[in-house]
Design a protein around this motif. Sequence first.
Motif, PDB file in Angstrom:
ATOM      1  N   PRO A  49       0.718  -1.297  -0.368  1.00 53.23           N
ATOM      2  CA  PRO A  49      -0.174  -0.335   0.703  1.00 53.23           C
ATOM      3  C   PRO A  49       0.695   1.569  -0.242  1.00 53.23           C
ATOM      4  O   PRO A  49       1.185   1.630   0.966  1.00 53.23           O
ATOM      5  N   GLN A 106      -0.627   4.517   1.088  1.00 49.35           N
ATOM      6  CA  GLN A 106      -1.365   4.796   2.617  1.00 49.35           C
ATOM      7  C   GLN A 106       0.581   5.288   3.351  1.00 49.35           C
ATOM      8  O   GLN A 106       0.358   6.064   3.971  1.00 49.35           O
ATOM      9  N   ASP A 107       1.424   4.379   2.558  1.00 47.37           N
ATOM     10  CA  ASP A 107       2.178   4.573   3.283  1.00 47.37           C
ATOM     11  C   ASP A 107       3.931   5.414   3.116  1.00 47.37           C
ATOM     12  O   ASP A 107       4.240   5.957   3.434  1.00 47.37           O
TER      13      ASP A 107
END
Length: 262
Positions: free
Chosen positions: A252, A255-256
């Motif tokens: 992800p 998101q990261d």
Amino acid sequence: MNLKIGCLQMDVTYGNPEENRESIQRKINYLHKELNNVDILVLPELWDTGYDLSRLSQIGDWEGRTAQSFLSKLARQNDFSLIGGSIAKTNEQSSTNTMYAYNRNGVKIVEYSKAHLFQLMDEHHYLNSGDQKGSFEIEGVPSTGMICYDLRFPEWIRTHTSEGAEILFVVAQWPLARIDHWRSLLISRAIENQCYVIACNRVGEDPKTEFGGHSMVINPWGGVISEAGTEETFLTATIDVDEVKRIRKQIPIFQDRRPEIY
Ligand SMILES: O=C(O)CCC(=O)C(=O)O
């Protein structure tokens, strides 16, 4: 969802928009069977004038009107969505290197002008850069369009993919001399953005440059699904758009990422 993609990797006649429109029409007529189940057709950069930039005040497309009507009709008559490469859009003051895309009904879904001008081919002397994003939805998929040298600016492409683009269309007149950069950059953009990359380059030569072809369809894992050589080619590939969401879930990166420290 599967989408069938077609890239018209073609030669471009230098400084002759009428001949280039006819050439596209001839190719489309010839390919009508193969085009039957194509969902999205992609054309290369500046397919109308080529890099005959010093004559744009004579041969440029006034407000892009001729190309827009040609491309809209092409999409409608053939029942495909169309990334219309780019053309030289001209008015009294200046010209831009502009992409138009259309849905199957011939309705325009984006107008995007090349944001980064390529000094090595004198674009900065003859063109104005665009400053609007290239985001749009095609066949229900959030996407973005980029023009040639824009490919070297990962931050510009990230701006679009971080807002959701799942397919990156790149149209180009990329020289043969740097075709290894083209391949590596396209694959990198696919991996780092976890998106499909559909790239349509031209072939042939103009008075100054030999162009390198190698149009490509790359999946969001960086795998090359389909790749042309250096000849005129109608390149096709079927892509599974859901693959983007699967890979973005597995690793992800969106998101990261930590934009606050960049
Ligand atoms: O970046 C490159 O090497 C090629 C770019 C280019 O040919 C263009 O933007 O027209």
